[in-house]
Design a protein around this motif. Structure first.
Motif, mmCIF file in Angstrom:
data_model
loop_
_atom_site.group_PDB
_atom_site.id
_atom_site.type_symbol
_atom_site.label_atom_id
_atom_site.label_comp_id
_atom_site.label_asym_id
_atom_site.label_seq_id
_atom_site.Cartn_x
_atom_site.Cartn_y
_atom_site.Cartn_z
ATOM 1 N N GLU A 48 0.831 -1.207 0.000
ATOM 2 C CA GLU A 48 0.000 0.000 0.000
ATOM 3 C C GLU A 48 0.866 1.257 0.000
ATOM 4 O O GLU A 48 0.542 2.237 -0.680
ATOM 5 C CB GLU A 48 -0.950 0.013 1.200
ATOM 6 N N THR A 59 -2.958 -0.517 -3.757
ATOM 7 C CA THR A 59 -2.325 -1.829 -3.824
ATOM 8 C C THR A 59 -1.615 -1.998 -5.156
ATOM 9 O O THR A 59 -1.706 -1.152 -6.042
ATOM 10 C CB THR A 59 -3.368 -2.947 -3.612
ATOM 11 N N VAL A 155 -2.368 -9.443 12.226
ATOM 12 C CA VAL A 155 -2.738 -8.355 11.320
ATOM 13 C C VAL A 155 -3.332 -8.932 10.036
ATOM 14 O O VAL A 155 -4.339 -8.436 9.514
ATOM 15 C CB VAL A 155 -1.523 -7.466 11.000
ATOM 16 N N ARG A 158 -6.917 -10.094 10.582
ATOM 17 C CA ARG A 158 -7.875 -8.983 10.629
ATOM 18 C C ARG A 158 -8.059 -8.357 9.262
ATOM 19 O O ARG A 158 -9.182 -8.082 8.842
ATOM 20 C CB ARG A 158 -7.413 -7.927 11.639
ATOM 21 N N ARG A 159 -6.946 -8.135 8.566
ATOM 22 C CA ARG A 159 -7.001 -7.447 7.271
ATOM 23 C C ARG A 159 -7.838 -8.221 6.256
ATOM 24 O O ARG A 159 -8.590 -7.623 5.460
ATOM 25 C CB ARG A 159 -5.573 -7.269 6.736
#
Length: 263
Positions: A48, A59, A155, A158-159
Motif C-alpha cells: 500500500e 495496492t 494483522v 484482521r485485514r
C-alpha cells in the motif's frame, strides 16, 4: 516476439507482489504479448505504501507506462491491450468480448478474495510456512521479523477477515469457481470463443493460488511443503476438471517472461 519499446518514454515498469494472483494477471498479460518490461518486487505488507507513493491507488500491481502509473490489474490489461493489440486478449466479436470481460470480473471479484483467504488461513496454521511463501525458506531471517511474526499473522487475519465462518464460505466459493470452469469451457478448450482470452488468463491466474502450477512464477514452497491443511484442500480438488484446466492453461500459454534487466 518481444515488442520494440521505441516511441515509449521509457521501458514499462511493473511494481508487483510476487505471490499475488492479481499481480500474476498483469505479469502474464505483459509476457503473453511479449512486452519488454522491468519488474520491481515490493516488500510484502508494504504494497500500500508503494502504491500510494506512485499515486496509483492502495495496492499493486502498478504499471508505470509513458509517465503514468496505472493501478488495478483489469485497468492494466485494458491499457496493455490498447498499446499492444497483438495477440489479442479481448475477442473481436462484441458479444464474446462482453462475456470475456464478465468472466474476468467474476474471477476477480467473486473468487479472487476467497482463494486468497483460503490460502492464507490454511498456511497461517504454521507461521513459518506462511512467511516462507512470501520470503522463501532460505531467505535470511532478521531478528525483528522473528519477533514480529505473531503480530504479523494477527494483522493478516484482521485485514483479510480470516475467521472460521468466512473461511468455510470462501472454500465454497472456490469450489464453485472450479465448477464454473467445468461448465463454461467450450469445445475449443477455452472459456470464450476459439482462442486464449482475458477470461482464460484471469481464471487461471486467480485459481493458480490453489493449483500452484509449476509455471507460476515466484513459487516459494512446493505444494508438498505447505501445511497439511492446505494440502488437504488442494488434494480434494486435484481430480476436478477445472483444476486440470488451470494446469493446462499454464502449460500451454504461460510462456517465457518478457522481463528485462535494469540498464
Amino acid at each position: 516476439m518481444i515488442y520494440d519499446m521505441n516511441g515509449m518514454d521509457a521501458t514499462p515498469v511493473l511494481w508487483h507482489l510476487e505471490i499475488s494472483h492479481y499481480n500474476e494477471k498483469a505479469r502474464w498479460a505483459l509476457d503473453c504479448k511479449g512486452v519488454a518490461h522491468v519488474r520491481r518486487a515490493v516488500t510484502p505488507g508494504l504494497q500500500e505504501l508503494t502504491a500510494r507513493r506512485l499515486r496509483a491507488g492502495r495496492t499493486v500491481p502498478v504499471l508505470e507506462l509513458n509517465g503514468r502509473a496505472i493501478g488495478d490489474s483489469t485497468k492494466i490489461i485494458e491499457e496493455i491491450e490498447r498499446q499492444w493489440p497483438e495477440p489479442p486478449l479481448y475477442p473481436a466479436d462484441p458479444e464474446e468480448r462482453s462475456r470475456a470481460l464478465d468472466l474476468e470480473d467474476y474471477f476477480d471479484e467473486q473468487c479472487g478474495p476467497d482463494a486468497r483467504r483460503v490460502l492464507f488461513n490454511d498456511n497461517l496454521a504454521e507461521p513459518e510456512t506462511f512467511l516462507a511463501m512470501f520470503y522463501s525458506a532460505d531467505r535470511p531471517r532478521i531478528g525483528l521479523l522473528e519477533t514480529l511474526t505473531p503480530l504479523f499473522c494477527q494483522v493478516v487475519k484482521r485485514r483479510f477477515r480470516i475467521r472460521p465462518e468466512t473461511v468455510e464460505e470462501s472454500r465454497t466459493k472456490v469450489r464453485a469457481a472450479f465448477n464454473k470452469l467445468e461448465a463454461g469451457v467450450g469445445p475449443s478448450g477455452y472459456l470464450v470463443g476459439e482462442s486464449f482470452t482475458v477470461a482464460d488468463l484471469t481464471a487461471a491466474s486467480i485459481l493458480g493460488l490453489i493449483v500452484v502450477p509449476p509455471e507460476f512464477p515466484y513459487i516459494k514452497g512446493h505444494p508438498d511443503e505447505r501445511t497439511a491443511q492446505f494440502r488437504r484442500f488442494r488434494d480434494s480438488l486435484k481430480d476436478h476438471p477445472g483444476f486440470k484446466w488451470v494446469e493446462d492453461m499454464y502449460a500451454r500459454h504461460r510462456g517465457r517472461s518478457a522481463e528485462v534487466a535494469v540498464a
